[in-house]
Design an enzyme around this catalytic site. Structure first.
Site, PDB file in Angstrom:
ATOM      1  N   TYR A 119       0.772  -1.260   0.061  1.00 54.89           N
ATOM      2  CA  TYR A 119      -0.107  -0.113   0.039  1.00 54.89           C
ATOM      3  C   TYR A 119       0.764   1.260  -0.078  1.00 54.89           C
ATOM      4  CZ  TYR A 119      -3.130   3.721   1.922  1.00 54.89           C
ATOM      5  OH  TYR A 119      -3.967   4.894   1.833  1.00 54.89           O
ATOM      6  N   GLU A 120       2.129   1.456   0.807  1.00 51.54           N
ATOM      7  CA  GLU A 120       2.769   2.139   0.706  1.00 51.54           C
ATOM      8  C   GLU A 120       3.763   2.396  -0.326  1.00 51.54           C
ATOM      9  OE1 GLU A 120       4.474   2.470   4.952  1.00 51.54           O
ATOM     10  OE2 GLU A 120       2.660   3.129   5.634  1.00 51.54           O
TER      11      GLU A 120
ATOM     12  N   GLU B 193       5.027   1.894  15.520  1.00 49.84           N
ATOM     13  CA  GLU B 193       5.668   1.753  14.063  1.00 49.84           C
ATOM     14  C   GLU B 193       4.900   1.516  12.954  1.00 49.84           C
ATOM     15  OE1 GLU B 193       8.892   1.283  11.427  1.00 49.84           O
ATOM     16  OE2 GLU B 193       8.894   2.123  13.227  1.00 49.84           O
TER      17      GLU B 193
ATOM     18  N   TYR C 219      -2.196  -0.980  10.944  1.00 45.22           N
ATOM     19  CA  TYR C 219      -2.450  -1.265   9.562  1.00 45.22           C
ATOM     20  C   TYR C 219      -3.967  -2.118   9.572  1.00 45.22           C
ATOM     21  CZ  TYR C 219      -3.255  -3.756   5.175  1.00 45.22           C
ATOM     22  OH  TYR C 219      -3.462  -4.286   3.877  1.00 45.22           O
ATOM     23  N   VAL C 220      -4.966  -1.512   9.000  1.00 47.05           N
ATOM     24  CA  VAL C 220      -6.567  -2.464   8.962  1.00 47.05           C
ATOM     25  C   VAL C 220      -6.568  -2.939   7.312  1.00 47.05           C
ATOM     26  CG1 VAL C 220      -8.805  -2.070   9.165  1.00 47.05           C
ATOM     27  CG2 VAL C 220      -7.194  -1.051  10.802  1.00 47.05           C
TER      28      VAL C 220
ATOM     29  N   GLY D 244     -12.995   1.669   8.183  1.00 49.34           N
ATOM     30  CA  GLY D 244     -14.180   2.242   8.240  1.00 49.34           C
ATOM     31  C   GLY D 244     -15.120   1.559   9.230  1.00 49.34           C
TER      32      GLY D 244
ATOM     33  N   GLY E  74      -9.379   0.590  13.472  1.00 46.49           N
ATOM     34  CA  GLY E  74      -8.196   1.579  13.594  1.00 46.49           C
ATOM     35  C   GLY E  74      -8.354   2.317  14.753  1.00 46.49           C
TER      36      GLY E  74
ATOM     37  N   ASN F  39      -0.565  10.341   2.342  1.00 46.95           N
ATOM     38  CA  ASN F  39      -1.721   9.572   2.767  1.00 46.95           C
ATOM     39  C   ASN F  39      -2.613  10.333   3.320  1.00 46.95           C
ATOM     40  OD1 ASN F  39      -3.178   7.483   3.825  1.00 46.95           O
ATOM     41  ND2 ASN F  39      -1.331   6.062   4.599  1.00 46.95           N
TER      42      ASN F  39
ATOM     43  N   TYR G 274      -6.280  10.605  11.759  1.00 47.45           N
ATOM     44  CA  TYR G 274      -5.500  10.893  12.863  1.00 47.45           C
ATOM     45  C   TYR G 274      -5.929  12.131  13.405  1.00 47.45           C
ATOM     46  CZ  TYR G 274      -2.571   6.886  11.361  1.00 47.45           C
ATOM     47  OH  TYR G 274      -2.030   5.965  10.883  1.00 47.45           O
TER      48      TYR G 274
END
Length: 158
Positions: A23-24, A82, A85-86, A92, A96, A123, A130
């Protein structure tokens, strides 16, 4: 919904780390093995810790992997997150937030005064999430990192 990871969770944590790395856009950088994760999380001297988020059916929905840091200004430990992840199909669903809530609860119970993490600048979904929880970016700080050849060169014996 949230529980401490066990040694039996190492393969699924490893799989989710690879999902996160993909994903990253950095899958080629994710080189940690299951054996390394097992040692870090459950070895003789654990250096990291993990929580697992589970669906009502008991399936892993996500994880948080963290370790202790220390604030010289505050004089107490904190938690450095660190990885959070979901799995995409479960985002949703509150996993998280539940993981971050458990981390915050751990800080409060242990007298830690900081919960910190990094997020990639691109992101936006994570940044908005957050910030909705009250987290604020530390714009005046820039993260630096030494790895690979630069780390080996600096750390080589004279």
């Amino acid at each position: 919904m949230i529980r401490n990871a066990t040694a039996a969770d190492v393969p699924v944590i490893h799989a989710m780390i690879l999902e996160l790395a993909e994903y990253e856009k950095a899958l080629d950088e994710a080189r940690a093995s299951e054996a390394q994760l097992h040692e870090a999380l459950f070895g003789e001297r654990p250096a990291a810790f993990a929580f697992i988020a589970q669906t009502p059916e008991g399936e892993p929905a996500g994880f948080a992997l963290w370790f202790l840091n220390f604030s010289t200004w505050r004089g107490v430990h904190g938690i450095y997150l660190e990885d959070l992840y979901v799995r995409p199909e479960l985002r949703g669903g509150g996993y998280g937030k539940a993981l971050l809530t458990e981390l915050a609860r751990t800080c409060v119970e242990r007298g830690y005064e900081r919960l910190e993490w990094s997020v990639l600048n691109w992101n936006e979904p994570s940044i908005k999430f957050y910030e909705s929880l009250g987290a604020r970016p530390q714009d005046e700080w820039t993260v630096y990192r030494l790895t690979d050849d630069a780390l080996a060169g600096l750390g080589a014996p004279e």
